[in-house]
Write a protein that holds these residues in place. Structure first.
Motif, short mmCIF file in Angstrom:
data_model
loop_
_atom_site.label_atom_id
_atom_site.label_comp_id
_atom_site.label_asym_id
_atom_site.label_seq_id
_atom_site.Cartn_x
_atom_site.Cartn_y
_atom_site.Cartn_z
N SER A 79 -1.35 3.05 4.90
CA SER A 79 -0.30 2.85 3.91
C SER A 79 0.93 2.29 4.61
O SER A 79 1.21 2.62 5.77
CB SER A 79 0.02 4.20 3.26
OG SER A 79 0.91 4.04 2.20
N SER A 86 0.87 -1.18 0.00
CA SER A 86 0.00 0.00 0.00
C SER A 86 0.91 1.23 0.00
O SER A 86 1.73 1.40 0.89
CB SER A 86 -0.93 -0.01 1.22
OG SER A 86 -0.18 -0.17 2.41
N ARG A 138 -1.80 -1.28 -3.87
CA ARG A 138 -2.87 -0.33 -3.60
C ARG A 138 -2.21 1.05 -3.56
O ARG A 138 -1.36 1.32 -2.72
CB ARG A 138 -3.54 -0.65 -2.26
CG ARG A 138 -4.78 0.18 -2.00
CD ARG A 138 -5.61 -0.37 -0.84
NE ARG A 138 -4.88 -0.93 0.25
CZ ARG A 138 -4.53 -0.28 1.36
NH1 ARG A 138 -4.84 0.98 1.52
NH2 ARG A 138 -3.87 -0.89 2.32
#
Length: 195
Positions: free
Chosen positions: A145, A98, A127
Protein backbone atom coordinates in the motif's frame (compact mmCIF):
# COMPACT_ATOMS: atom_id res chain seq x y z
CA UNK A 1 -12.23 -2.70 -43.67
CA UNK A 2 -12.16 -0.97 -40.27
CA UNK A 3 -8.66 0.47 -40.71
CA UNK A 4 -9.99 3.73 -42.15
CA UNK A 5 -12.54 4.46 -39.42
CA UNK A 6 -11.82 7.71 -37.65
CA UNK A 7 -12.58 8.92 -34.16
CA UNK A 8 -14.25 11.92 -35.76
CA UNK A 9 -16.71 9.63 -37.55
CA UNK A 10 -17.48 7.81 -34.31
CA UNK A 11 -17.96 11.10 -32.41
CA UNK A 12 -20.23 12.35 -35.17
CA UNK A 13 -22.26 9.11 -35.05
CA UNK A 14 -22.69 9.32 -31.26
CA UNK A 15 -23.53 13.03 -31.37
CA UNK A 16 -26.21 12.58 -34.05
CA UNK A 17 -27.69 9.62 -32.17
CA UNK A 18 -27.75 11.63 -28.92
CA UNK A 19 -29.17 14.80 -30.47
CA UNK A 20 -31.79 13.05 -32.59
CA UNK A 21 -31.06 14.70 -35.92
CA UNK A 22 -28.29 15.57 -38.34
CA UNK A 23 -29.06 19.26 -37.91
CA UNK A 24 -28.85 19.18 -34.09
CA UNK A 25 -25.71 17.05 -34.32
CA UNK A 26 -24.16 19.61 -36.67
CA UNK A 27 -24.97 22.42 -34.22
CA UNK A 28 -23.39 20.50 -31.32
CA UNK A 29 -20.29 19.78 -33.40
CA UNK A 30 -20.13 23.34 -34.80
CA UNK A 31 -20.24 22.05 -38.37
CA UNK A 32 -22.48 22.38 -41.35
CA UNK A 33 -25.15 19.72 -41.71
CA UNK A 34 -23.73 18.46 -45.02
CA UNK A 35 -20.38 17.67 -43.34
CA UNK A 36 -22.16 15.65 -40.64
CA UNK A 37 -24.26 13.81 -43.23
CA UNK A 38 -21.13 13.08 -45.24
CA UNK A 39 -19.26 11.73 -42.18
CA UNK A 40 -22.18 9.41 -41.32
CA UNK A 41 -22.45 8.23 -44.94
CA UNK A 42 -18.70 7.44 -44.99
CA UNK A 43 -18.99 5.57 -41.69
CA UNK A 44 -21.92 3.54 -43.03
CA UNK A 45 -19.93 2.73 -46.17
CA UNK A 46 -16.93 1.60 -44.11
CA UNK A 47 -19.07 -0.54 -41.81
CA UNK A 48 -21.28 -1.75 -44.67
CA UNK A 49 -24.43 -1.20 -42.62
CA UNK A 50 -27.09 1.49 -42.47
CA UNK A 51 -26.90 3.23 -39.11
CA UNK A 52 -29.92 5.54 -39.51
CA UNK A 53 -33.29 5.10 -41.20
CA UNK A 54 -33.75 8.41 -43.02
CA UNK A 55 -37.25 7.69 -44.41
CA UNK A 56 -39.08 9.75 -41.74
CA UNK A 57 -38.92 13.37 -40.66
CA UNK A 58 -36.04 12.59 -38.29
CA UNK A 59 -33.36 9.92 -38.66
CA UNK A 60 -33.96 6.89 -36.46
CA UNK A 61 -31.29 4.40 -35.46
CA UNK A 62 -31.60 1.08 -37.25
CA UNK A 63 -31.18 -2.11 -35.19
CA UNK A 64 -27.60 -2.27 -36.53
CA UNK A 65 -27.05 1.36 -35.60
CA UNK A 66 -28.41 0.73 -32.10
CA UNK A 67 -26.06 -2.23 -31.66
CA UNK A 68 -23.01 -0.37 -32.97
CA UNK A 69 -23.75 2.76 -30.94
CA UNK A 70 -22.70 0.94 -27.75
CA UNK A 71 -19.39 -0.01 -29.39
CA UNK A 72 -18.80 3.56 -30.57
CA UNK A 73 -19.45 4.90 -27.06
CA UNK A 74 -17.08 2.33 -25.59
CA UNK A 75 -14.30 3.20 -28.04
CA UNK A 76 -14.66 6.93 -27.39
CA UNK A 77 -14.71 6.37 -23.63
CA UNK A 78 -11.50 4.36 -23.81
CA UNK A 79 -9.81 6.97 -26.00
CA UNK A 80 -10.84 9.73 -23.59
CA UNK A 81 -9.53 7.66 -20.66
CA UNK A 82 -6.23 7.15 -22.49
CA UNK A 83 -5.93 10.90 -23.12
CA UNK A 84 -6.69 11.67 -19.47
CA UNK A 85 -4.11 9.13 -18.31
CA UNK A 86 -1.50 10.54 -20.69
CA UNK A 87 -2.25 14.07 -19.45
CA UNK A 88 -1.89 12.85 -15.85
CA UNK A 89 1.42 11.17 -16.62
CA UNK A 90 2.65 14.39 -18.14
CA UNK A 91 1.64 16.25 -14.97
CA UNK A 92 3.25 13.66 -12.67
CA UNK A 93 -0.01 12.10 -11.42
CA UNK A 94 0.31 8.54 -10.10
CA UNK A 95 -1.35 5.78 -12.15
CA UNK A 96 -2.66 3.95 -9.08
CA UNK A 97 -3.50 4.69 -5.48
CA UNK A 98 -3.22 1.70 -3.20
CA UNK A 99 -4.98 2.41 0.08
CA UNK A 100 -5.35 0.25 3.18
CA UNK A 101 -7.95 1.32 5.74
CA UNK A 102 -8.37 0.24 9.37
CA UNK A 103 -11.61 -1.67 9.95
CA UNK A 104 -12.53 0.82 12.70
CA UNK A 105 -12.46 3.81 10.34
CA UNK A 106 -15.88 4.64 8.79
CA UNK A 107 -15.83 3.21 5.27
CA UNK A 108 -18.54 5.69 4.23
CA UNK A 109 -16.06 8.54 4.79
CA UNK A 110 -13.44 6.73 2.71
CA UNK A 111 -15.97 6.14 -0.06
CA UNK A 112 -16.94 9.82 -0.17
CA UNK A 113 -13.28 10.90 -0.36
CA UNK A 114 -12.53 8.40 -3.14
CA UNK A 115 -15.59 9.59 -5.08
CA UNK A 116 -14.31 13.17 -4.91
CA UNK A 117 -10.84 12.00 -5.93
CA UNK A 118 -12.29 10.17 -8.95
CA UNK A 119 -13.79 13.44 -10.21
CA UNK A 120 -10.45 15.28 -10.04
CA UNK A 121 -8.25 12.35 -11.15
CA UNK A 122 -10.42 10.08 -13.33
CA UNK A 123 -7.44 8.21 -14.80
CA UNK A 124 -6.06 7.07 -11.43
CA UNK A 125 -7.06 3.53 -10.56
CA UNK A 126 -7.77 2.76 -6.91
CA UNK A 127 -6.88 -0.41 -5.06
CA UNK A 128 -8.57 -0.51 -1.65
CA UNK A 129 -8.05 -2.97 1.20
CA UNK A 130 -9.60 -2.99 4.67
CA UNK A 131 -7.55 -4.61 7.45
CA UNK A 132 -7.83 -4.82 11.27
CA UNK A 133 -5.47 -3.59 13.98
CA UNK A 134 -1.92 -3.05 12.64
CA UNK A 135 -2.83 -4.14 9.11
CA UNK A 136 -2.58 -0.68 7.52
CA UNK A 137 0.92 -0.08 8.94
CA UNK A 138 2.03 -3.57 7.90
CA UNK A 139 0.70 -2.94 4.39
CA UNK A 140 2.87 0.19 4.17
CA UNK A 141 5.98 -1.56 5.47
CA UNK A 142 5.49 -4.51 3.11
CA UNK A 143 4.87 -2.03 0.23
CA UNK A 144 1.42 -3.48 -0.49
CA UNK A 145 0.00 0.00 0.00
CA UNK A 146 1.18 3.54 -0.67
CA UNK A 147 -1.26 5.15 1.77
CA UNK A 148 -2.99 3.91 4.92
CA UNK A 149 -5.67 5.13 7.29
CA UNK A 150 -5.56 3.79 10.82
CA UNK A 151 -7.41 4.40 14.06
CA UNK A 152 -5.51 5.08 17.26
CA UNK A 153 -1.86 5.60 18.02
CA UNK A 154 -0.94 2.11 19.19
CA UNK A 155 0.62 0.99 15.93
CA UNK A 156 3.47 3.43 15.41
CA UNK A 157 6.58 2.75 13.40
CA UNK A 158 9.51 5.17 13.09
CA UNK A 159 9.68 4.53 9.33
CA UNK A 160 6.13 5.81 8.82
CA UNK A 161 5.10 9.48 8.91
CA UNK A 162 1.71 9.92 10.58
CA UNK A 163 -0.71 12.78 10.10
CA UNK A 164 -4.04 13.22 11.90
CA UNK A 165 -6.93 13.59 9.46
CA UNK A 166 -9.89 13.54 11.85
CA UNK A 167 -11.11 12.55 15.28
CA UNK A 168 -13.19 9.45 15.73
CA UNK A 169 -15.59 8.78 18.57
CA UNK A 170 -15.43 5.23 19.87
CA UNK A 171 -17.86 3.58 22.27
CA UNK A 172 -16.73 0.66 24.43
CA UNK A 173 -19.32 -2.14 24.56
CA UNK A 174 -19.21 -5.57 26.19
CA UNK A 175 -21.59 -8.48 26.40
CA UNK A 176 -23.55 -8.78 29.67
CA UNK A 177 -21.91 -12.21 30.11
CA UNK A 178 -18.37 -10.86 29.69
CA UNK A 179 -16.39 -10.50 32.97
CA UNK A 180 -16.46 -6.71 32.62
CA UNK A 181 -20.24 -6.83 32.13
CA UNK A 182 -20.66 -8.93 35.26
CA UNK A 183 -18.60 -6.60 37.50
CA UNK A 184 -21.35 -4.17 38.29
CA UNK A 185 -24.95 -3.70 37.30
CA UNK A 186 -24.82 0.08 37.68
CA UNK A 187 -24.19 2.12 34.57
CA UNK A 188 -20.94 4.00 34.52
CA UNK A 189 -19.68 6.46 32.00
CA UNK A 190 -16.18 6.06 30.70
CA UNK A 191 -14.39 9.42 30.67
CA UNK A 192 -13.97 10.78 27.15
CA UNK A 193 -10.69 9.79 25.55
CA UNK A 194 -10.35 6.65 27.68
CA UNK A 195 -11.20 3.41 25.90
Amino acid sequence: MLDVLTLDQLRTFVTVADSGSFRSGAVRLSRVQSAVSHAIANLEAELRVTLFDRSGHRPVLTPEGQALLANARDILLRVDAMRARARGLGEGVELELSLTVDTLFPIKTVGAALTEMRVVYPAVSIRLAVEPLGGPITALIEKRSSLAILVGEDFRDPRIALEAISSLEQVAVVSPKHPLGLRSKRVSVVPQGVV
